[in-house]
Design an enzyme around this catalytic site. Sequence first.
Site, PDB file in Angstrom:
ATOM      1  N   CYS A  43      31.325  63.221  12.212  1.00  0.00           N
ATOM      2  CA  CYS A  43      30.506  64.293  11.942  1.00  0.00           C
ATOM      3  C   CYS A  43      30.949  65.087  10.722  1.00  0.00           C
ATOM      4  CB  CYS A  43      30.228  65.443  12.918  1.00  0.00           C
ATOM      5  SG  CYS A  43      29.376  64.909  14.439  1.00  0.00           S
ATOM      6  N   HIS A  44      29.642  65.256   9.968  1.00  0.00           N
ATOM      7  CA  HIS A  44      29.785  65.880   8.642  1.00  0.00           C
ATOM      8  C   HIS A  44      30.119  67.574   8.676  1.00  0.00           C
ATOM      9  CE1 HIS A  44      27.812  62.338   6.956  1.00  0.00           C
ATOM     10  NE2 HIS A  44      28.625  62.551   6.038  1.00  0.00           N
TER      11      HIS A  44
ATOM     12  N   ASP B 281      33.885  77.202  33.818  1.00  0.00           N
ATOM     13  CA  ASP B 281      35.030  77.700  33.671  1.00  0.00           C
ATOM     14  C   ASP B 281      34.999  79.210  34.147  1.00  0.00           C
ATOM     15  OD1 ASP B 281      37.922  78.137  32.852  1.00  0.00           O
ATOM     16  OD2 ASP B 281      36.980  79.567  31.519  1.00  0.00           O
TER      17      ASP B 281
END
Length: 161
Positions: free
Chosen positions: A77-78, A128
């Site tokens: 990914c850029h 979580d």
Amino acid sequence: MSDRLTHLNDQGHAHMVDVSDKSITKREATARSRVVMAPATLAAVMAGGLPKGDVIATARLAGIMAAKKTPELIPLCHPLMLTKVSVEIEAINDTCIEIRCTCALSGKTGVEMEALTGASVAALTLYDMCKAIDKGIVIQETCLLTKQGGKSGDWSRTHEN
């Protein structure tokens, strides 16, 4: 649809796509994740009554932070200069919370991965923060809902589950 995966070069090796010749356009994408839990867990989340604190606010911040960190998590990914990241979280029934992450920018590449990462990490954060009272939580249906802009144009999921 292209018959070629853009993250593979002519030799079949993974590489980062060169976007230098692409035009800068406004781009936006929205993704969602759903988190299914016991009704009592969802009620506690919505009431703010969990020991770890404000679950919704924490998940929202985690989603925003994750979208901004996408290129550190997904190798090809850029790095992007996001101009918008929003994370909306709501109960859609008595056992399911839906997270929608929308990312936007003006740039040369899309923001689908950022939206998907934001929605996914917000869902993981919900898990979580709730796992102490509900071991049966399920994260499901993470998917892209819409994308706008770029050479391939606009796209929208044609069916909702």
